[in-house]
Design a protein around this motif. Structure first.
Motif, PDB file in Angstrom:
ATOM      1  N   PRO A 168       4.605   5.093 -20.898  1.00  0.00           N
ATOM      2  CA  PRO A 168       4.597   3.949 -21.813  1.00  0.00           C
ATOM      3  C   PRO A 168       5.945   3.267 -22.003  1.00  0.00           C
ATOM      4  N   LYS A 169       7.053   4.015 -22.015  1.00  0.00           N
ATOM      5  CA  LYS A 169       8.352   3.414 -22.314  1.00  0.00           C
ATOM      6  C   LYS A 169       9.211   3.204 -21.076  1.00  0.00           C
ATOM      7  N   THR A 170       9.159   4.134 -20.129  1.00  0.00           N
ATOM      8  CA  THR A 170      10.024   4.020 -18.953  1.00  0.00           C
ATOM      9  C   THR A 170       9.361   3.278 -17.810  1.00  0.00           C
ATOM     10  N   ASN A 171       8.020   3.141 -17.850  1.00  0.00           N
ATOM     11  CA  ASN A 171       7.250   2.459 -16.808  1.00  0.00           C
ATOM     12  C   ASN A 171       7.341   3.141 -15.448  1.00  0.00           C
ATOM     13  N   ASP A 172       7.681   4.435 -15.424  1.00  0.00           N
ATOM     14  CA  ASP A 172       7.596   5.205 -14.189  1.00  0.00           C
ATOM     15  C   ASP A 172       6.129   5.476 -13.877  1.00  0.00           C
ATOM     16  N   LEU A 173       5.794   5.450 -12.590  1.00  0.00           N
ATOM     17  CA  LEU A 173       4.403   5.619 -12.172  1.00  0.00           C
ATOM     18  C   LEU A 173       4.116   7.071 -11.820  1.00  0.00           C
ATOM     19  N   LEU A 174       3.055   7.606 -12.414  1.00  0.00           N
ATOM     20  CA  LEU A 174       2.554   8.933 -12.065  1.00  0.00           C
ATOM     21  C   LEU A 174       1.385   8.774 -11.099  1.00  0.00           C
ATOM     22  N   GLN A 175       1.454   9.493  -9.965  1.00  0.00           N
ATOM     23  CA  GLN A 175       0.357   9.516  -8.997  1.00  0.00           C
ATOM     24  C   GLN A 175      -0.077  10.962  -8.779  1.00  0.00           C
ATOM     25  N   ILE A 176      -1.364  11.195  -8.881  1.00  0.00           N
ATOM     26  CA  ILE A 176      -1.919  12.504  -8.534  1.00  0.00           C
ATOM     27  C   ILE A 176      -3.038  12.232  -7.538  1.00  0.00           C
ATOM     28  N   ILE A 196       0.866  -1.179   0.000  1.00  0.00           N
ATOM     29  CA  ILE A 196       0.000   0.000   0.000  1.00  0.00           C
ATOM     30  C   ILE A 196       0.903   1.229   0.000  1.00  0.00           C
ATOM     31  N   VAL A 197       0.847   1.998  -1.079  1.00  0.00           N
ATOM     32  CA  VAL A 197       1.777   3.114  -1.263  1.00  0.00           C
ATOM     33  C   VAL A 197       1.131   4.464  -1.011  1.00  0.00           C
ATOM     34  N   LEU A 198      -0.195   4.498  -0.914  1.00  0.00           N
ATOM     35  CA  LEU A 198      -0.882   5.767  -0.701  1.00  0.00           C
ATOM     36  C   LEU A 198      -2.140   5.491   0.110  1.00  0.00           C
ATOM     37  N   ILE A 199      -2.364   6.292   1.147  1.00  0.00           N
ATOM     38  CA  ILE A 199      -3.467   6.049   2.069  1.00  0.00           C
ATOM     39  C   ILE A 199      -4.387   7.266   2.100  1.00  0.00           C
ATOM     40  N   ASP A 200      -5.679   6.996   2.151  1.00  0.00           N
ATOM     41  CA  ASP A 200      -6.702   8.027   2.344  1.00  0.00           C
ATOM     42  C   ASP A 200      -6.581   9.155   1.322  1.00  0.00           C
ATOM     43  N   THR A 201      -6.773   8.817   0.077  1.00  0.00           N
ATOM     44  CA  THR A 201      -6.749   9.822  -0.979  1.00  0.00           C
ATOM     45  C   THR A 201      -8.121   9.909  -1.624  1.00  0.00           C
ATOM     46  N   LEU A 202      -8.356  11.007  -2.321  1.00  0.00           N
ATOM     47  CA  LEU A 202      -9.639  11.232  -2.965  1.00  0.00           C
ATOM     48  C   LEU A 202      -9.440  11.266  -4.477  1.00  0.00           C
ATOM     49  N   GLN A 203     -10.142  10.399  -5.191  1.00  0.00           N
ATOM     50  CA  GLN A 203     -10.122  10.364  -6.652  1.00  0.00           C
ATOM     51  C   GLN A 203      -8.696  10.396  -7.220  1.00  0.00           C
ATOM     52  N   PRO A 204      -7.874   9.409  -6.932  1.00  0.00           N
ATOM     53  CA  PRO A 204      -6.496   9.435  -7.443  1.00  0.00           C
ATOM     54  C   PRO A 204      -6.439   9.197  -8.946  1.00  0.00           C
ATOM     55  N   THR A 205      -5.443   9.808  -9.589  1.00  0.00           N
ATOM     56  CA  THR A 205      -5.127   9.548 -10.994  1.00  0.00           C
ATOM     57  C   THR A 205      -3.811   8.798 -11.039  1.00  0.00           C
TER      58      THR A 205
END
Length: 544
Positions: free
Chosen positions: A106-114, A92-101
């Motif tokens: 596509p190429k580097t597979n880095d994860l974007l979290q908003i 679990i990398v993020l707790i108690d968030t609202l409407q996450p994006t």
């Protein structure tokens, strides 16, 4: 006795005919290839899953293209409504968030979290870092080719704004999501925004207030961060070419009308678009200036080579024939030109699908290939190895063959496959050394995995194939009853699973290892890892 004898003769004759048909079918039908003995080792690594304390929101799972990572939204069973958590790779990398994006580059597979809470939105993306106070996202993020830059539309109560690399731009009334373009080399972002009834072009927060932008006309070059667009000033159409680095713009004279799209060379040096300076006659504007040699009443597709040194135009004549011109000189006259087929290869060869005397041909640098009754638009492309061009052609019996041209030896006899009922769109892959070609074909109502024209597997559904880096192995996802399984060289590996997760194509990180994110069982998503090695005995399996 006579009747029985005659009946017996008929039965024997039918049997002979049946055996003859079977024998003939065996000769003309594609052969199943016996795979080399291999040893498979496989394992499922849990990534996102439900438990007694939380459940996975089924439609939120996304997977990285390398098949090793997945992230999804989970909700605790006893938790205030509306707040969510994120699980990635079993944690679990993020707790108690609202409407996450969430999105993977596509190429580097880095994860974007908003993620948002109490009206504050935080963006986390490894290449950029952690950025607080971004706006609530309202469009899908756009990634640069190298994965180092991102942009999306954010909004607050009254305005929309572009968020570029975590920096919030100037507030706008409305932004057209389809117009957003990331400039090459990390030089910024361009888009169209509305100001009252009009649309304006915005480049790195600088607004072109002098023109009304045609919002779906914006094009950018692959190198050198050049861009061009159509705009209206004082009732006239103009072609505007801009260099964002020095803020210099080249504005053409005004025309009655311009015809989209604008074409721009990869290096940004050349633009071309059809315009009208007088009623009924279309002229080609190159870098904003009309060249009368191209004048026509019925303009067609345009293409430009990589450095802008060759411009190819097409136009329809009064006798319904089509002319193909290279730098204004007639190169070919034909009956039709395939939609979106006109292109330059990476080695600067012009290629197109053209019709002549009712048959279709591949036109390659002045030469016509073999005739066909049809060409398949979604199997007509240069392979990324830069050596081969592959296309699907239909013969007079209505069957399809895959044809591979050697771009380095265009006059050599091309490789052709056996005939099939159909070739699956976008399914052709070629090894870097050109020795292996794999694709999916339809034969006898089944989807078939083909390698070098031999059938490795026949199933109801077969995914797009993936070749190992050395070209020796091919992997696909194939249906098995109401489940799926991973096939390598046509051999089932591991255990069947419920569903592959998009993109659903096995990924090779070496010539012996492939990965795929799957729904292993309900609400349990895992990475299936299969490693292979040759063996001297029959195919063997191992797993955990």
């Amino acid at each position: 006795m006579y009747e029985w004898s005659r009946l017996g003769w008929k039965i024997s004759k039918r049997a002979v005919i049946a055996l003859t048909v079977i024998a003939w079918s065996a000769l003309i039908a594609p052969k199943m290839e016996a795979a080399d003995p291999l040893t498979f080792f496989y394992e499922f690594k849990p990534l996102v899953y439900s438990s007694d304390e939380w459940f996975v929101k089924q439609d939120t799972i996304i997977a990285s293209t390398d098949g090793q990572h997945a992230v999804g939204i989970i909700s605790q069973l006893h938790h205030p409504r509306g707040y969510m958590n994120l699980m990635q790779d079993g944690e679990i990398v993020l707790i108690d968030t609202l409407q996450p994006t969430i999105a993977y580059a596509p190429k580097t597979n880095d994860l974007l979290q908003i993620s948002g809470r109490h009206g504050r939105w935080i963006q986390t993306y490894k290449p950029i870092g952690r950025n607080a106070w971004v706006r609530r996202p309202m469009s899908n993020p756009i990634f640069s080719d190298d994965g180092q830059h991102i942009a999306y539309i954010g909004e607050d109560a009254r305005h929309q704004t572009i968020v570029y690399d975590g920096k919030v731009g100037e507030p706008m009334e409305k932004i057209d999501a389809n117009s957003i373009r990331l400039l090459s080399d990390g030089k910024g972002v361009a888009y169209c925004a509305s100001f009252g009834p009009n649309w304006r072009l915005v480049i790195n927060d600088k607004i072109d207030h002098d023109s009304v932008a045609i919002r779906n006309s914006l094009v950018t070059s692959k190198q050198n961060a050049q861009l061009a667009y159509l705009a209206i000033r004082d009732g006239k159409w103009h072609i505007i070419k801009t260099n964002p680095e020095n803020n210099q713009s080249l504005v053409s004279k005004g025309y009655m009308i311009a015809r989209q799209p604008i074409h721009i060379s990869d290096d940004g040096s050349t633009t071309a678009v059809w315009v009208q300076d007088k009623p009924g006659t279309w002229s080609l504007a190159i870098n904003g200036k009309v060249e009368p040699i191209y004048d026509t009443f019925n303009p067609g597709p345009i293409t430009i080579n990589h450095d802008g040194s060759k411009i190819v135009t097409t136009s329809k004549r009064d006798d319904n024939q089509w002319d193909l011109l290279v730098n204004g000189k007639l190169s070919l006259t034909c009956e039709a030109i395939g939609q979106n087929s006109l292109q330059f290869t990476s080695s600067n060869k012009l290629i197109a699908g053209v019709m002549w005397h009712g048959l279709w041909y591949v036109y390659l640098d002045g030469n016509l290939g073999e005739p066909a009754t049809a060409l398949q638009p979604n199997v007509f492309n240069e392979h990324r190895n830069g050596k081969d061009f592959v296309y699907a052609a239909r013969d007079s019996r209505g069957q399809w063959r895959l044809i591979k041209l050697d771009l380095q030896k265009p006059k050599h006899t091309p490789w052709q496959s056996r005939p099939y009922d159909a070739i699956k769109a976008n399914s052709v892959v070629v090894s870097s050394n050109s020795n292996t070609i794999a694709f999916v074909a339809l034969f006898d109502g089944m989807e078939c995995l083909i390698r070098n024209d031999q059938i490795l597997a026949m199933r109801k559904k077969v995914s797009l194939p993936s070749l190992s880096p050395d070209g020796k192995h091919v992997a696909v996802v194939a249906s098995k009853s109401d489940k799926f399984e991973l096939l390598i060289d046509g051999i089932p590996t591991g255990e069947p699973f419920l569903n592959p997760i998009a993109p659903g194509i096995p990924y090779w990180d070496s010539s012996e290892n492939t990965h795929l994110v799957v729904e292993q069982r309900p609400h349990h998503f895992s990475s299936l890892h299969v490693s292979i090695q040759p063996t001297q005995t029959d195919t063997q399996f191992g797993g955990k």
